[in-house]
Design a protein around this motif. Structure first.
Motif, PDB file in Angstrom:
ATOM      1  N   SER A   5     -61.837  16.600  56.411  1.00  0.00           N
ATOM      2  CA  SER A   5     -62.387  15.441  57.264  1.00  0.00           C
ATOM      3  C   SER A   5     -62.748  14.100  56.389  1.00  0.00           C
ATOM      4  N   GLY A   6     -62.494  13.204  56.998  1.00  0.00           N
ATOM      5  CA  GLY A   6     -62.434  11.629  56.639  1.00  0.00           C
ATOM      6  C   GLY A   6     -61.979  10.039  56.524  1.00  0.00           C
ATOM      7  N   MET A   7     -61.770   9.832  55.861  1.00  0.00           N
ATOM      8  CA  MET A   7     -60.928   8.446  57.288  1.00  0.00           C
ATOM      9  C   MET A   7     -59.104   8.147  57.556  1.00  0.00           C
ATOM     10  N   ILE A   8     -59.470   7.610  58.289  1.00  0.00           N
ATOM     11  CA  ILE A   8     -57.842   7.155  58.597  1.00  0.00           C
ATOM     12  C   ILE A   8     -57.076   5.748  58.576  1.00  0.00           C
ATOM     13  N   ALA A   9     -56.361   5.931  57.860  1.00  0.00           N
ATOM     14  CA  ALA A   9     -55.103   5.324  57.079  1.00  0.00           C
ATOM     15  C   ALA A   9     -54.455   4.766  57.788  1.00  0.00           C
ATOM     16  N   VAL A  10     -54.238   3.672  57.981  1.00  0.00           N
ATOM     17  CA  VAL A  10     -52.654   3.036  58.776  1.00  0.00           C
ATOM     18  C   VAL A  10     -51.944   2.654  58.230  1.00  0.00           C
ATOM     19  N   LEU A  11     -51.065   2.433  57.536  1.00  0.00           N
ATOM     20  CA  LEU A  11     -49.410   2.021  56.590  1.00  0.00           C
ATOM     21  C   LEU A  11     -48.374   1.416  57.942  1.00  0.00           C
ATOM     22  N   ASP A  12     -48.564   0.198  58.318  1.00  0.00           N
ATOM     23  CA  ASP A  12     -49.690  -1.388  57.635  1.00  0.00           C
ATOM     24  C   ASP A  12     -49.280  -2.017  59.207  1.00  0.00           C
ATOM     25  N   VAL A  13     -50.725  -2.354  58.338  1.00  0.00           N
ATOM     26  CA  VAL A  13     -50.676  -4.059  59.791  1.00  0.00           C
ATOM     27  C   VAL A  13     -50.097  -5.108  59.259  1.00  0.00           C
ATOM     28  N   ASN A  14     -48.942  -4.921  58.809  1.00  0.00           N
ATOM     29  CA  ASN A  14     -48.569  -6.068  58.833  1.00  0.00           C
ATOM     30  C   ASN A  14     -47.701  -6.892  59.547  1.00  0.00           C
ATOM     31  N   THR A  15     -47.893  -6.382  61.261  1.00  0.00           N
ATOM     32  CA  THR A  15     -47.770  -6.949  62.371  1.00  0.00           C
ATOM     33  C   THR A  15     -48.408  -6.902  62.992  1.00  0.00           C
ATOM     34  N   ILE A  16     -49.177  -8.427  64.013  1.00  0.00           N
ATOM     35  CA  ILE A  16     -49.867  -8.552  65.206  1.00  0.00           C
ATOM     36  C   ILE A  16     -50.188  -6.996  66.097  1.00  0.00           C
ATOM     37  N   TRP A  17     -49.362  -6.359  66.693  1.00  0.00           N
ATOM     38  CA  TRP A  17     -49.056  -5.162  67.269  1.00  0.00           C
ATOM     39  C   TRP A  17     -49.780  -4.201  66.759  1.00  0.00           C
ATOM     40  N   ARG A  18     -49.286  -3.658  65.723  1.00  0.00           N
ATOM     41  CA  ARG A  18     -49.820  -2.858  64.802  1.00  0.00           C
ATOM     42  C   ARG A  18     -51.728  -3.492  64.354  1.00  0.00           C
ATOM     43  N   ARG A  19     -51.418  -4.166  63.894  1.00  0.00           N
ATOM     44  CA  ARG A  19     -53.331  -4.367  63.657  1.00  0.00           C
ATOM     45  C   ARG A  19     -54.016  -4.249  64.712  1.00  0.00           C
ATOM     46  N   LYS A  20     -53.125  -4.605  65.853  1.00  0.00           N
ATOM     47  CA  LYS A  20     -54.036  -4.548  67.028  1.00  0.00           C
ATOM     48  C   LYS A  20     -54.563  -3.091  67.649  1.00  0.00           C
ATOM     49  N   PHE A  21     -53.563  -2.577  67.651  1.00  0.00           N
ATOM     50  CA  PHE A  21     -53.828  -0.858  67.429  1.00  0.00           C
ATOM     51  C   PHE A  21     -54.543  -0.107  66.560  1.00  0.00           C
ATOM     52  N   ALA A  42     -50.992 -11.680  48.691  1.00  0.00           N
ATOM     53  CA  ALA A  42     -51.597 -10.908  49.533  1.00  0.00           C
ATOM     54  C   ALA A  42     -52.429 -11.484  50.618  1.00  0.00           C
ATOM     55  N   SER A  43     -52.765 -10.403  51.117  1.00  0.00           N
ATOM     56  CA  SER A  43     -53.243 -11.216  52.254  1.00  0.00           C
ATOM     57  C   SER A  43     -54.614 -11.050  52.129  1.00  0.00           C
ATOM     58  N   ALA A  44     -55.548 -12.718  52.581  1.00  0.00           N
ATOM     59  CA  ALA A  44     -56.609 -12.708  52.036  1.00  0.00           C
ATOM     60  C   ALA A  44     -57.955 -12.116  53.560  1.00  0.00           C
ATOM     61  N   ASP A  45     -57.366 -11.249  54.813  1.00  0.00           N
ATOM     62  CA  ASP A  45     -58.200 -10.763  54.770  1.00  0.00           C
ATOM     63  C   ASP A  45     -58.350  -8.986  54.257  1.00  0.00           C
ATOM     64  N   THR A  46     -60.598  -9.549  54.627  1.00  0.00           N
ATOM     65  CA  THR A  46     -61.150  -8.966  53.630  1.00  0.00           C
ATOM     66  C   THR A  46     -60.758  -7.340  54.218  1.00  0.00           C
ATOM     67  N   ASP A  47     -60.841  -7.278  55.594  1.00  0.00           N
ATOM     68  CA  ASP A  47     -60.698  -5.872  55.683  1.00  0.00           C
ATOM     69  C   ASP A  47     -59.185  -5.375  55.862  1.00  0.00           C
ATOM     70  N   VAL A  48     -58.546  -5.962  55.079  1.00  0.00           N
ATOM     71  CA  VAL A  48     -57.254  -5.078  54.611  1.00  0.00           C
ATOM     72  C   VAL A  48     -57.160  -5.045  53.049  1.00  0.00           C
ATOM     73  N   LEU A  49     -56.685  -3.771  52.976  1.00  0.00           N
ATOM     74  CA  LEU A  49     -56.310  -3.422  51.807  1.00  0.00           C
ATOM     75  C   LEU A  49     -54.737  -4.663  51.595  1.00  0.00           C
ATOM     76  N   PRO A  50     -54.325  -5.563  49.829  1.00  0.00           N
ATOM     77  CA  PRO A  50     -53.711  -5.636  49.893  1.00  0.00           C
ATOM     78  C   PRO A  50     -52.791  -4.178  48.921  1.00  0.00           C
ATOM     79  N   ILE A  51     -52.025  -4.058  48.722  1.00  0.00           N
ATOM     80  CA  ILE A  51     -51.170  -3.295  47.803  1.00  0.00           C
ATOM     81  C   ILE A  51     -49.701  -3.584  47.632  1.00  0.00           C
ATOM     82  N   ARG A  52     -49.887  -4.506  46.232  1.00  0.00           N
ATOM     83  CA  ARG A  52     -48.774  -4.921  45.661  1.00  0.00           C
ATOM     84  C   ARG A  52     -47.899  -3.789  45.281  1.00  0.00           C
ATOM     85  N   LEU A  53     -46.346  -3.873  45.872  1.00  0.00           N
ATOM     86  CA  LEU A  53     -45.257  -3.073  45.687  1.00  0.00           C
ATOM     87  C   LEU A  53     -44.026  -3.860  44.797  1.00  0.00           C
ATOM     88  N   ILE A  54     -43.477  -3.141  44.410  1.00  0.00           N
ATOM     89  CA  ILE A  54     -41.895  -3.243  43.563  1.00  0.00           C
ATOM     90  C   ILE A  54     -40.946  -4.068  44.377  1.00  0.00           C
TER      91      ILE A  54
END
Length: 355
Positions: A5-21, A42-54
């Protein structure tokens, strides 16, 4: 390792419609919003975990980037009891889902027809989406057309799939002051909101403007550069009844869309439009004004509260829309919270999205 049991991770919220859901899901349960990116800032939104990738992390180098992405997400979730569910939003996340499926429920949230995306490899999208759906505990599709295609072509068990359309926000159902630019137009004002691009039937818009019962046609949104020199666009631009009002900030869209007496959704006959779930549909339903639309989006055509037809049917559609306008507005909001509530009441989806 068994599922914990634990939390739900959403990958990713880089569009408005995914973020709303994802935001609606987060109002019900513990959630981690992730925004992978490469280059830029990176996103300045403190509610989002930005992850820099190659660069190329979602393409040829996915085999290298996905383990790192999963490691970062799992590390962040550890203090919340680990990951119970990982929501992936495109076929690019297949390598991550393959690695994570032993430890967490995988949900595939399909918000578009990715085979139609410009620059994306359609054959790869089809192949990887099929594999992803077979791994997933639950596959969510924003339209019945997308779900039916996946079941037919990928051999999925229908019980592991659900339709969860896009939706709207409460602010669209709140009365709005009419912008001066629209208040000054001759009425009744018919209007379309969104980018003018190759997905839009410009001839349908021209036919709306040509009807003598239409006072003005207001177009709220930018014009894509690809339409430059398009004869149909040039005819619209030359029509004194047609008013190009330009791009508006997303936060301001409720007042612009609510200013239309009649809403127009003029989708062209394209595969992408057939499979889509238009947010503008649900925004206009929440506002409550009459809606006329072309029949090329499966989700719109299935509704009996939208006046749907081709150019030949427009005289009757306009007459019916004006009759409805005279009777006043009937708001019909379908919110993102409604979508999540419906999922949590479903046996399979409820397991993946516990309250």
């Amino acid at each position: 390792m068994g599922r914990i049991s634990g939390m739900i991770a959403v990958l990713d919220v880089n569009t408005i419609w995914r973020r709303k859901f994802a935001d609606a899901l987060g109002r019900q349960t513990s959630i981690l919003l992730c925004a992978p990116f490469s280059g830029g800032h990176a996103s300045a939104d403190t509610d989002v975990l930005p992850i820099r990738l190659i660069r190329g992390w979602a393409g040829p180098l996915a085999w290298l980037s996905m383990p790192w992405l999963l490691q970062r997400v799992a590390r962040r979730a550890r203090s919340h009891g680990g990951l119970s569910t990982i929501v992936v939003t495109t076929p690019h996340y297949l390598p991550l889902a393959q690695r994570a499926a032993r430890h967490a429920a995988i949900v595939y949230y399909c918000s578009d027809d990715y085979r139609s995306y410009r620059g994306w490899n359609a054959a790869r999208m089809e192949r990887d989406e099929a594999a992803l759906c077979r791994i997933a505990t639950l596959s969510l599709f924003v339209s019945e057309a997308l779900r039916a295609r996946a079941i037919a072509e990928y051999g999925l068990d229908p019980a592991t799939t659900r339709v969860s359309p896009n939706a709207t926000e409460p602010r669209f159902a709140t009365p709005q002051a009419r912008p001066a630019a629209i208040a000054a137009l001759a009425g009744p004002v018919f209007g379309a909101a969104g980018v003018l691009n190759t997905r839009i039937d410009l001839e349908f818009l021209a036919a709306v403007a040509a009807d003598p019962r239409v006072g003005s046609l207001a177009l709220v949104g930018p014009v894509e550069a690809a339409l430059e020199g398009n004869p149909a666009l040039e005819r619209l631009q030359a029509d004194p009844k047609v008013h190009f009002l330009g791009a508006k900030a997303h936060v301001d869209m409720p007042q612009w869309m609510a200013a239309f007496d009649v809403a127009v959704i003029p989708y062209a006959a394209t595969p992408f439009n057939h499979f889509c779930s238009p947010m503008r549909l649900y925004d206009h339903l929440a506002i409550g004004q009459p809606i006329i639309a072309t029949p090329h989006c499966d989700q719109i055509a299935a509704r009996d509260d939208v006046l749907t037809g081709d150019i030949a049917a427009l005289p009757g559609l306009i007459a019916a829309a004006l009759d409805a306008h005279a009777e006043g507005r009937t708001p019909r909001p379908e919110s993102w919270d409604d979508r999540v509530d419906a999922l949590q009441k479903s046996p399979v989806a409820g397991f993946a999205f516990p309250q």
